[in-house]
Design a protein around this motif. Structure first.
Motif, PDB file in Angstrom:
ATOM      1  N   LEU A  69      42.891  45.855  54.268  1.00  0.00           N
ATOM      2  CA  LEU A  69      41.909  44.886  53.990  1.00  0.00           C
ATOM      3  C   LEU A  69      42.755  43.556  53.985  1.00  0.00           C
ATOM      4  CD1 LEU A  69      39.232  44.341  52.304  1.00  0.00           C
ATOM      5  CD2 LEU A  69      40.587  44.285  50.178  1.00  0.00           C
ATOM      6  N   GLY A  70      41.872  42.698  54.473  1.00  0.00           N
ATOM      7  CA  GLY A  70      42.563  40.977  54.616  1.00  0.00           C
ATOM      8  C   GLY A  70      41.420  40.304  54.492  1.00  0.00           C
ATOM      9  N   VAL A  71      41.742  38.881  54.210  1.00  0.00           N
ATOM     10  CA  VAL A  71      40.966  37.990  54.082  1.00  0.00           C
ATOM     11  C   VAL A  71      41.387  36.722  54.933  1.00  0.00           C
ATOM     12  CG1 VAL A  71      39.867  38.226  51.923  1.00  0.00           C
ATOM     13  CG2 VAL A  71      42.004  37.075  51.959  1.00  0.00           C
ATOM     14  N   THR A  72      40.470  35.979  55.738  1.00  0.00           N
ATOM     15  CA  THR A  72      40.975  34.922  56.487  1.00  0.00           C
ATOM     16  C   THR A  72      40.063  33.631  55.723  1.00  0.00           C
ATOM     17  OG1 THR A  72      39.124  35.298  58.145  1.00  0.00           O
ATOM     18  CG2 THR A  72      41.414  36.212  58.564  1.00  0.00           C
ATOM     19  N   HIS A  73      40.792  32.401  55.524  1.00  0.00           N
ATOM     20  CA  HIS A  73      40.126  31.029  55.259  1.00  0.00           C
ATOM     21  C   HIS A  73      40.244  30.113  56.159  1.00  0.00           C
ATOM     22  CE1 HIS A  73      39.429  32.910  51.332  1.00  0.00           C
ATOM     23  NE2 HIS A  73      40.517  33.586  51.535  1.00  0.00           N
ATOM     24  N   ILE A  74      39.777  29.294  56.517  1.00  0.00           N
ATOM     25  CA  ILE A  74      40.133  28.270  57.698  1.00  0.00           C
ATOM     26  C   ILE A  74      39.207  26.971  57.257  1.00  0.00           C
ATOM     27  CG2 ILE A  74      40.668  29.770  59.557  1.00  0.00           C
ATOM     28  CD1 ILE A  74      38.189  28.774  60.952  1.00  0.00           C
ATOM     29  N   GLU A  75      39.642  26.224  57.444  1.00  0.00           N
ATOM     30  CA  GLU A  75      39.277  24.722  57.643  1.00  0.00           C
ATOM     31  C   GLU A  75      38.968  24.457  59.165  1.00  0.00           C
ATOM     32  OE1 GLU A  75      40.207  21.673  54.810  1.00  0.00           O
ATOM     33  OE2 GLU A  75      41.116  23.219  53.528  1.00  0.00           O
ATOM     34  N   PHE A  76      37.951  23.808  59.684  1.00  0.00           N
ATOM     35  CA  PHE A  76      37.689  23.392  61.115  1.00  0.00           C
ATOM     36  C   PHE A  76      36.826  22.376  61.129  1.00  0.00           C
ATOM     37  CE2 PHE A  76      34.134  26.374  60.114  1.00  0.00           C
ATOM     38  CZ  PHE A  76      33.112  25.606  60.684  1.00  0.00           C
ATOM     39  N   GLN A  77      37.098  21.719  62.340  1.00  0.00           N
ATOM     40  CA  GLN A  77      36.196  20.550  62.917  1.00  0.00           C
ATOM     41  C   GLN A  77      35.832  20.842  64.330  1.00  0.00           C
ATOM     42  OE1 GLN A  77      38.064  16.931  62.356  1.00  0.00           O
ATOM     43  NE2 GLN A  77      36.334  15.767  61.673  1.00  0.00           N
ATOM     44  N   ARG A  78      34.480  20.605  64.430  1.00  0.00           N
ATOM     45  CA  ARG A  78      34.058  20.763  65.642  1.00  0.00           C
ATOM     46  C   ARG A  78      34.062  19.504  66.498  1.00  0.00           C
ATOM     47  NH1 ARG A  78      32.399  25.558  66.644  1.00  0.00           N
ATOM     48  NH2 ARG A  78      31.406  26.695  65.166  1.00  0.00           N
ATOM     49  N   ASN A 119      50.474  40.851  52.485  1.00  0.00           N
ATOM     50  CA  ASN A 119      50.888  40.316  53.866  1.00  0.00           C
ATOM     51  C   ASN A 119      51.958  41.247  54.230  1.00  0.00           C
ATOM     52  OD1 ASN A 119      49.128  38.193  53.949  1.00  0.00           O
ATOM     53  ND2 ASN A 119      50.454  36.897  53.061  1.00  0.00           N
ATOM     54  N   ASP A 120      51.910  42.611  54.453  1.00  0.00           N
ATOM     55  CA  ASP A 120      52.606  43.518  55.068  1.00  0.00           C
ATOM     56  C   ASP A 120      52.676  43.181  56.588  1.00  0.00           C
ATOM     57  OD1 ASP A 120      53.819  46.449  55.571  1.00  0.00           O
ATOM     58  OD2 ASP A 120      52.143  46.152  57.047  1.00  0.00           O
ATOM     59  N   PRO A 121      53.861  42.886  57.093  1.00  0.00           N
ATOM     60  CA  PRO A 121      54.171  42.419  58.409  1.00  0.00           C
ATOM     61  C   PRO A 121      53.273  42.533  59.498  1.00  0.00           C
ATOM     62  CG  PRO A 121      56.239  42.438  57.458  1.00  0.00           C
ATOM     63  CD  PRO A 121      55.211  43.134  56.643  1.00  0.00           C
ATOM     64  N   LYS A 122      53.200  44.176  59.589  1.00  0.00           N
ATOM     65  CA  LYS A 122      52.263  44.763  60.608  1.00  0.00           C
ATOM     66  C   LYS A 122      50.866  44.444  60.563  1.00  0.00           C
ATOM     67  CE  LYS A 122      51.642  49.197  62.924  1.00  0.00           C
ATOM     68  NZ  LYS A 122      50.635  50.218  62.536  1.00  0.00           N
ATOM     69  N   ALA A 123      50.359  44.771  59.073  1.00  0.00           N
ATOM     70  CA  ALA A 123      48.698  44.631  58.816  1.00  0.00           C
ATOM     71  C   ALA A 123      48.545  43.117  59.182  1.00  0.00           C
ATOM     72  CB  ALA A 123      48.618  45.061  57.311  1.00  0.00           C
ATOM     73  N   LEU A 124      49.390  42.207  58.518  1.00  0.00           N
ATOM     74  CA  LEU A 124      49.054  40.694  59.004  1.00  0.00           C
ATOM     75  C   LEU A 124      49.268  40.539  60.492  1.00  0.00           C
ATOM     76  CD1 LEU A 124      48.754  38.116  57.689  1.00  0.00           C
ATOM     77  CD2 LEU A 124      51.027  37.558  57.415  1.00  0.00           C
ATOM     78  N   GLN A 125      49.970  41.065  61.237  1.00  0.00           N
ATOM     79  CA  GLN A 125      50.045  40.668  62.519  1.00  0.00           C
ATOM     80  C   GLN A 125      48.614  41.228  63.259  1.00  0.00           C
ATOM     81  OE1 GLN A 125      53.130  42.737  64.907  1.00  0.00           O
ATOM     82  NE2 GLN A 125      53.006  41.290  66.651  1.00  0.00           N
ATOM     83  N   GLU A 126      48.340  42.306  62.962  1.00  0.00           N
ATOM     84  CA  GLU A 126      47.019  42.938  63.226  1.00  0.00           C
ATOM     85  C   GLU A 126      45.817  42.126  62.964  1.00  0.00           C
ATOM     86  OE1 GLU A 126      48.463  47.665  63.246  1.00  0.00           O
ATOM     87  OE2 GLU A 126      46.863  46.905  61.781  1.00  0.00           O
ATOM     88  N   LEU A 127      45.771  41.471  61.834  1.00  0.00           N
ATOM     89  CA  LEU A 127      44.667  40.726  61.356  1.00  0.00           C
ATOM     90  C   LEU A 127      44.766  39.412  62.214  1.00  0.00           C
ATOM     91  CD1 LEU A 127      42.285  40.232  59.478  1.00  0.00           C
ATOM     92  CD2 LEU A 127      43.825  39.186  57.740  1.00  0.00           C
ATOM     93  N   GLN A 128      45.824  39.026  62.256  1.00  0.00           N
ATOM     94  CA  GLN A 128      45.914  37.598  62.994  1.00  0.00           C
ATOM     95  C   GLN A 128      45.394  37.989  64.541  1.00  0.00           C
ATOM     96  OE1 GLN A 128      50.163  37.016  62.492  1.00  0.00           O
ATOM     97  NE2 GLN A 128      49.955  35.559  60.732  1.00  0.00           N
ATOM     98  N   HIS A 129      45.897  38.970  65.138  1.00  0.00           N
ATOM     99  CA  HIS A 129      45.337  39.347  66.550  1.00  0.00           C
ATOM    100  C   HIS A 129      43.829  39.469  66.464  1.00  0.00           C
ATOM    101  CE1 HIS A 129      45.079  41.063  70.312  1.00  0.00           C
ATOM    102  NE2 HIS A 129      44.152  42.161  69.996  1.00  0.00           N
ATOM    103  N   GLU A 130      43.288  40.084  65.610  1.00  0.00           N
ATOM    104  CA  GLU A 130      41.896  40.333  65.298  1.00  0.00           C
ATOM    105  C   GLU A 130      41.025  38.964  65.315  1.00  0.00           C
ATOM    106  OE1 GLU A 130      40.107  43.001  66.551  1.00  0.00           O
ATOM    107  OE2 GLU A 130      42.188  43.464  67.257  1.00  0.00           O
ATOM    108  N   PHE A 131      41.548  38.153  64.342  1.00  0.00           N
ATOM    109  CA  PHE A 131      41.110  36.874  63.916  1.00  0.00           C
ATOM    110  C   PHE A 131      40.937  35.973  65.163  1.00  0.00           C
ATOM    111  CE2 PHE A 131      41.299  32.352  62.881  1.00  0.00           C
ATOM    112  CZ  PHE A 131      39.978  32.534  62.067  1.00  0.00           C
ATOM    113  N   GLY A 132      42.091  36.176  66.069  1.00  0.00           N
ATOM    114  CA  GLY A 132      42.104  35.254  67.224  1.00  0.00           C
ATOM    115  C   GLY A 132      41.262  35.837  68.247  1.00  0.00           C
TER     116      GLY A 132
END
Length: 147
Positions: free
Chosen positions: A104-113, A25-38
């Motif tokens: 390298l990063g991983v994203t895990h979410i739980e969601f509901q339609r 969770n390097d702050p710069k890499a995490l911010q980039e991953l959050q942006h791309e996931f968005g």
């Protein structure tokens, strides 16, 4: 020898190695991953197939397991996206995004339609490539109803 040690010693050794080998969770890499996931989440909910295609790595090794399909290779994923009905809006109930090093990063979410009692789970592995962050592996599954 490492393998003869108590499992808790092995786990501590692995964690120590991982922290030394790359920053979690390097702050710069995490911010980039959050942006791309968005970007991914917005494109998915709007059924922006062109944007979704841009976010997956163009490789025969890219894999996506869906609720009822197993897709091997970028071309299979692209064809599936182009042929399916829009998935619609969803609410993210819980998320965990983690980076390992800067590439390298991983994203895990739980969601509901909207309108559904079922809860979905999605995991993606992202890799920084020459073209930017790309999904190299994805898995989606559904549980019968919220717990």
């Amino acid at each position: 020898m490492l393998w003869k040690r108590c499992p808790c010693v092995v786990q501590r050794s692995v964690r120590k190695f991982c922290r030394a080998a790359f920053a979690i969770n390097d702050p710069k890499a995490l911010q980039e991953l959050q942006h791309e996931f968005g970007r991914y989440e917005e494109a998915l909910c709007q059924n922006n197939v062109k944007e979704l295609d841009l976010l997956f790595h163009k490789s025969p090794e890219t894999v996506r397991y869906g609720v009822s399909e197993n897709l091997y290779g970028y071309e299979a994923i692209q064809a599936f996206r182009g042929a399916r009905a829009p998935p619609g809006q969803r609410e993210i109930l819980r998320s965990a995004l983690t980076t390992y090093g800067s590439d390298l990063g991983v994203t895990h979410i739980e969601f509901q339609r909207d309108g559904s009692r079922r809860v979905g789970r999605q995991t993606q592995t992202w890799l920084r490539t020459a073209e930017g962050w790309k999904v190299i592996s994805a898995h989606v599954s559904m549980m019968e109803e919220a717990t």
